[in-house]
Design an enzyme around this catalytic site. Structure first.
Site, PDB file in Angstrom:
ATOM      1  N   ARG A  15      17.299 -38.740   7.070  1.00  0.00           N
ATOM      2  CA  ARG A  15      17.621 -40.155   6.910  1.00  0.00           C
ATOM      3  C   ARG A  15      17.965 -40.510   5.460  1.00  0.00           C
ATOM      4  O   ARG A  15      18.493 -41.581   5.199  1.00  0.00           O
ATOM      5  CB  ARG A  15      16.435 -41.014   7.380  1.00  0.00           C
ATOM      6  CG  ARG A  15      16.164 -40.888   8.865  1.00  0.00           C
ATOM      7  CD  ARG A  15      14.932 -41.664   9.262  1.00  0.00           C
ATOM      8  NE  ARG A  15      15.094 -43.090   9.114  1.00  0.00           N
ATOM      9  CZ  ARG A  15      15.598 -43.897  10.036  1.00  0.00           C
ATOM     10  NH1 ARG A  15      16.007 -43.405  11.188  1.00  0.00           N
ATOM     11  NH2 ARG A  15      15.696 -45.192   9.833  1.00  0.00           N
TER      12      ARG A  15
ATOM     13  N   LYS B  10      34.371 -36.018   5.984  1.00  0.00           N
ATOM     14  CA  LYS B  10      33.497 -34.840   6.058  1.00  0.00           C
ATOM     15  C   LYS B  10      33.522 -34.069   4.749  1.00  0.00           C
ATOM     16  O   LYS B  10      32.493 -33.610   4.257  1.00  0.00           O
ATOM     17  CB  LYS B  10      33.941 -33.931   7.216  1.00  0.00           C
ATOM     18  CG  LYS B  10      33.558 -34.442   8.573  1.00  0.00           C
ATOM     19  CD  LYS B  10      32.047 -34.378   8.762  1.00  0.00           C
ATOM     20  CE  LYS B  10      31.579 -35.379   9.779  1.00  0.00           C
ATOM     21  NZ  LYS B  10      31.620 -36.776   9.359  1.00  0.00           N
TER      22      LYS B  10
ATOM     23  N   GLU C 289      31.765 -36.240   1.791  1.00  0.00           N
ATOM     24  CA  GLU C 289      30.352 -36.599   1.877  1.00  0.00           C
ATOM     25  C   GLU C 289      29.428 -35.413   1.700  1.00  0.00           C
ATOM     26  O   GLU C 289      28.289 -35.589   1.266  1.00  0.00           O
ATOM     27  CB  GLU C 289      30.060 -37.332   3.195  1.00  0.00           C
ATOM     28  CG  GLU C 289      30.169 -36.523   4.460  1.00  0.00           C
ATOM     29  CD  GLU C 289      29.913 -37.362   5.705  1.00  0.00           C
ATOM     30  OE1 GLU C 289      29.296 -38.434   5.591  1.00  0.00           O
ATOM     31  OE2 GLU C 289      30.341 -36.949   6.790  1.00  0.00           O
TER      32      GLU C 289
ATOM     33  N   LYS D  99      21.258 -40.950   7.002  1.00  0.00           N
ATOM     34  CA  LYS D  99      21.784 -40.793   8.357  1.00  0.00           C
ATOM     35  C   LYS D  99      22.017 -42.135   9.022  1.00  0.00           C
ATOM     36  O   LYS D  99      23.089 -42.396   9.558  1.00  0.00           O
ATOM     37  CB  LYS D  99      20.808 -39.954   9.191  1.00  0.00           C
ATOM     38  CG  LYS D  99      21.268 -39.698  10.627  1.00  0.00           C
ATOM     39  CD  LYS D  99      22.480 -38.813  10.658  1.00  0.00           C
ATOM     40  CE  LYS D  99      22.895 -38.474  12.067  1.00  0.00           C
ATOM     41  NZ  LYS D  99      24.166 -37.721  12.079  1.00  0.00           N
TER      42      LYS D  99
ATOM     43  N   GLU E 196      38.651 -38.922   9.365  1.00  0.00           N
ATOM     44  CA  GLU E 196      37.344 -38.301   9.592  1.00  0.00           C
ATOM     45  C   GLU E 196      37.222 -36.979   8.843  1.00  0.00           C
ATOM     46  O   GLU E 196      36.168 -36.675   8.270  1.00  0.00           O
ATOM     47  CB  GLU E 196      37.123 -38.090  11.090  1.00  0.00           C
ATOM     48  CG  GLU E 196      35.838 -37.363  11.452  1.00  0.00           C
ATOM     49  CD  GLU E 196      34.567 -38.081  11.018  1.00  0.00           C
ATOM     50  OE1 GLU E 196      33.490 -37.466  11.106  1.00  0.00           O
ATOM     51  OE2 GLU E 196      34.648 -39.255  10.585  1.00  0.00           O
TER      52      GLU E 196
ATOM     53  N   CYS F  79      15.356 -44.497   4.733  1.00  0.00           N
ATOM     54  CA  CYS F  79      13.895 -44.540   4.694  1.00  0.00           C
ATOM     55  C   CYS F  79      13.328 -44.043   6.020  1.00  0.00           C
ATOM     56  O   CYS F  79      13.975 -44.091   7.062  1.00  0.00           O
ATOM     57  CB  CYS F  79      13.362 -45.934   4.416  1.00  0.00           C
ATOM     58  SG  CYS F  79      13.874 -46.650   2.858  1.00  0.00           S
TER      59      CYS F  79
ATOM     60  N   HIS G 151      55.197 -43.990  -1.153  1.00  0.00           N
ATOM     61  CA  HIS G 151      54.941 -45.346  -1.647  1.00  0.00           C
ATOM     62  C   HIS G 151      53.853 -45.338  -2.725  1.00  0.00           C
ATOM     63  O   HIS G 151      53.090 -46.289  -2.846  1.00  0.00           O
ATOM     64  CB  HIS G 151      54.562 -46.266  -0.493  1.00  0.00           C
ATOM     65  CG  HIS G 151      55.678 -46.481   0.488  1.00  0.00           C
ATOM     66  ND1 HIS G 151      56.757 -47.277   0.212  1.00  0.00           N
ATOM     67  CD2 HIS G 151      55.880 -45.962   1.719  1.00  0.00           C
ATOM     68  CE1 HIS G 151      57.580 -47.261   1.242  1.00  0.00           C
ATOM     69  NE2 HIS G 151      57.082 -46.471   2.177  1.00  0.00           N
TER      70      HIS G 151
ATOM     71  N   ASN H 253      10.290 -50.398   5.783  1.00  0.00           N
ATOM     72  CA  ASN H 253      11.733 -50.132   5.750  1.00  0.00           C
ATOM     73  C   ASN H 253      12.463 -51.466   5.825  1.00  0.00           C
ATOM     74  O   ASN H 253      12.014 -52.378   6.516  1.00  0.00           O
ATOM     75  CB  ASN H 253      12.166 -49.272   6.950  1.00  0.00           C
ATOM     76  CG  ASN H 253      11.734 -47.840   6.809  1.00  0.00           C
ATOM     77  OD1 ASN H 253      11.205 -47.419   5.784  1.00  0.00           O
ATOM     78  ND2 ASN H 253      11.946 -47.069   7.863  1.00  0.00           N
ATOM     79  N   GLY H 254      13.607 -51.546   5.172  1.00  0.00           N
ATOM     80  CA  GLY H 254      14.387 -52.772   5.230  1.00  0.00           C
ATOM     81  C   GLY H 254      14.521 -53.409   3.861  1.00  0.00           C
ATOM     82  O   GLY H 254      14.198 -52.805   2.832  1.00  0.00           O
TER      83      GLY H 254
ATOM     84  N   TRP I  85      14.134 -44.730   0.336  1.00  0.00           N
ATOM     85  CA  TRP I  85      15.496 -44.804  -0.213  1.00  0.00           C
ATOM     86  C   TRP I  85      15.512 -46.016  -1.139  1.00  0.00           C
ATOM     87  O   TRP I  85      15.304 -47.135  -0.704  1.00  0.00           O
ATOM     88  CB  TRP I  85      16.498 -44.972   0.926  1.00  0.00           C
ATOM     89  CG  TRP I  85      17.903 -45.226   0.496  1.00  0.00           C
ATOM     90  CD1 TRP I  85      18.432 -46.421   0.099  1.00  0.00           C
ATOM     91  CD2 TRP I  85      18.979 -44.293   0.457  1.00  0.00           C
ATOM     92  NE1 TRP I  85      19.770 -46.286  -0.188  1.00  0.00           N
ATOM     93  CE2 TRP I  85      20.134 -44.992   0.015  1.00  0.00           C
ATOM     94  CE3 TRP I  85      19.089 -42.935   0.741  1.00  0.00           C
ATOM     95  CZ2 TRP I  85      21.369 -44.381  -0.131  1.00  0.00           C
ATOM     96  CZ3 TRP I  85      20.320 -42.323   0.594  1.00  0.00           C
ATOM     97  CH2 TRP I  85      21.440 -43.035   0.166  1.00  0.00           C
TER      98      TRP I  85
END
Length: 612
Positions: A27, A489, A492, A607, A485, A2, A508, A102-103, A76
């Site tokens: 964001r 990348k 996402e 973000k 990492e 948001c 395994h 926001n929140g 969001w």
């Protein structure tokens, strides 16, 4: 997650709000809206589902909405699906109070039930509409001003929030309040701004105020006044943001992510130079002297996402160079298992934004249990920075793309320097070794630049493999940390299923997933483990995998095993992660481009994750 923008001044507000919201698109959001007030007139509210351009079309770029005071929001979805009716701003039915938020309000249903008994009607499914109408309720019931109405609301609310409000009886004013969700106030010449993050206002001012937890503020065009929960005024000093507006723009690159990949040499160099002076690591800005370091008996690194992967890398390096036990904890799990911490434990919290909700909660948990805390963050004055005992600021500048690149690299090098400093204080790194390590670290920016020169080959390879259904990355030791990492990348931003595996774990169970054409990427920068990982790659090749090898110059025998090989410059193996991640970032970027995806704003991602 948001974004909030607010403006009060002499200029038309709506275009400024849209401009600011555009700077916050990174964001993550699914709907947008603005509310603008023209003098004593009632505010005009315009909302739209989807991308910001739809809101811009509705308002002719903001030009169709008169007024010099307004608030805007990118939402969001949490409570309620993405829709125009759930988009912010929300308002009381008579437009007495209009606001954005926001929140997450955890007890919103309880509050909603209370307000429904007071004859309030609700039109959306959001927790935000509840908190806006609760402010309206207290404002009218007690016939009190905004300070008391907001404060009465805040003590009833459980959860996190950044609130931005306008009141019918206070034209030309914006009221704000904050708990755990980020918010800054910008001070211009005869105008004031409020935003969730710095890039939204950098084009107008670099003077900001940080509003603290459980504080509120009143913005007019000439002044901002801050209050505590008792309604008493509190004094704050403005700070100067050293980022500039140009650094938050694309600068000729097609995407922010590509620009930020290329900015990594500078981000790493600036971060190194912030603490390395005259060939020595200078942590005098922190309270970590030799005695304190020697008194630390264990380290816990806590973080989320890519920052967590930094922690996995640093675990190897701290334990090897400083010979101190290190655990790496997902911040989202840390406080829910009653962690064993003592005053001799150092909890290192890593966060690019310094506002990551779970990481902030982990810092508070650590402090409650008496542990010492150290933050590695990129944003001056952020919540995690303010609440930690010590701060190592990375100097990556603003990072706009959702997928972190330069923020990750700056965090890595900050961790390297801390590990060396700990190793020296504990007697496991000699002065000669320190000098050699610092020379190697100083070479990283130039070696990243050299690695970037190979981007055309990586672009070609990415285009060839962009239709892949599965990608597996395998490695051992530090190489496994980089696999984590690199895999993130890929998944996402390209939406290809990707997993990272410790190469020795393939047999395994994991190897059953390999079939004809599966892309397997082997990371091979650790000399002692290279042959073992190559053997694991051959195991997958015999089952139909297509192999990519990523190794250092000189290991040319990798070409005998892999179908495609990428080389990075040689460097001390402790710091190889800083180079081996670059081709993986580029590969993920170019796969996403080849698939025609929105690189900077991947679906369903934000973000800064500022709610649990």
């Amino acid at each position: 997650m948001c974004g909030i923008v607010g403006y009060v001044g002499a200029k038309q507000a709506a275009p400024i709000l849209l401009e600011g919201l555009a700077k916050l698109e990174y964001r993550g959001y699914d709907s947008t809206g603005i509310a603008v007030r023209d003098g004593d007139n009632k505010p005009e509210i315009v909302r739209a589902k989807g991308r910001l351009r739809k809101l811009a079309e509705k308002t002719d770029g903001g030009r169709a909405i008169p007024g010099t005071c307004g608030i805007g929001h990118t939402r969001w979805a949490t409570h309620g699906e993405p829709s125009e009716i759930n988009a912010h701003p929300h308002a009381s039915d008579d437009l007495n109070v209009v606001g954005v938020h926001n929140g997450i309000i955890e007890n919103y249903q309880e509050l909603k039930n209370k307000l429904e008994r007071k004859n309030y009607r609700f039109h959306s499914e959001t927790d935000t509409e509840v908190v806006i109408k609760l402010v309206d309720y207290y404002y009218k019931k007690y016939r009190i001003g905004p300070v008391d109405a907001i404060n009465k609301t805040l003590v009833r609310v459980r959860g996190s929030y950044a609130l931005c409000l306008m009141f019918a009886e206070y034209p030309g004013e914006i009221w704000v309040a904050r708990k755990d969700s980020p918010m800054i106030i910008g001070e211009g010449n005869g105008e004031m701004f409020v935003a969730s993050d710095v890039p939204a206002i950098l084009g107008h001012t670099n003077r900001v105020y940080y509003i603290g937890n459980m504080e509120l503020g009143r913005l007019t065009r000439d002044h901002v006044t801050f209050y505590n929960l008792d309604g008493d005024e509190i004094q704050k000093q403005s700070k100067e943001i050293e980022w500039d507006a140009e650094s938050a723009e694309k600068g000729g690159y097609e995407h922010f992510m590509l620009k930020e990949i290329h900015e990594q040499p500078k981000a790493v160099r600036d971060t190194i130079e912030s603490v390395v002076r005259d060939g020595k690591i200078d942590l005098s800005g922190m309270s970590l002297d030799d005695d304190i370091i020697r008194g630390i008996t264990s380290i816990v690194i806590t973080a989320c996402g890519s920052a967590y992967h930094v922690g996995v890398t640093l675990q190897y390096i701290f334990e090897d160079l400083a010979r101190i036990p290190v655990r790496v904890e997902l911040a989202s799990e840390f406080r829910y298992r009653n962690p064993l911490l003592t005053p001799e434990t150092l909890v290192v919290a890593i966060s690019q934004s310094g506002e990551t909700a779970d990481t902030l909660a982990a810092v508070r948990e650590a402090k409650d249990k008496g542990a010492r805390t150290l933050a590695i963050v990129n944003v001056m004055g952020s919540s995690i920075a303010r609440e930690s005992d010590d701060v190592f600021y990375t100097l990556a500048g603003p990072e706009i793309a959702v997928a972190t690149t330069k923020g990750y690299s700056a965090q890595l090098v900050a961790g390297y320097l801390l590990a060396i400093r700990f190793g020296m204080a504990r007697g496991f790194v000699s002065g000669e070794q320190c000098d050699r390590y610092l020379q190697e670290i100083a070479s990283i920016p130039a070696k990243i630049e050299r690695t970037l020169e190979d981007k055309e080959r990586i672009q070609w390879f990415a285009a060839q493999r962009s239709a892949a259904r599965d990608i597996f990355l395998i490695g051992r030791g530090l190489d496994y940390a980089i696999c984590l990492e690199g895999s993130l990348k890929v998944k996402e931003i390209s939406y290809i299923h990707s997993e990272a595996y410790a190469a020795g774990e393939l047999k395994h169970g994991t190897i059953s997933l390999v079939e004809d054409g599966t892309l397997v990427i082997g990371i091979l920068t650790q000399p002692a483990l290279l042959e073992k990982t190559m053997s694991n790659m051959l195991e997958t090749k015999s089952r139909g995998a297509y192999l990519m090898g990523l190794t250092t110059y000189g290991n040319y025998n990798v070409e005998n095993t892999a179908n495609f090989t990428v080389y990075v410059p040689r460097i001390d193996e402790h710091f190889a992660a800083s180079l081996s991640i670059i081709p993986l970032q580029l590969m993920a970027y170019y796969i996403s481009v080849a698939r025609g995806l929105d690189v900077d704003k991947p679906r369903n991602l934000a973000k800064s994750v500022t709610v649990e």
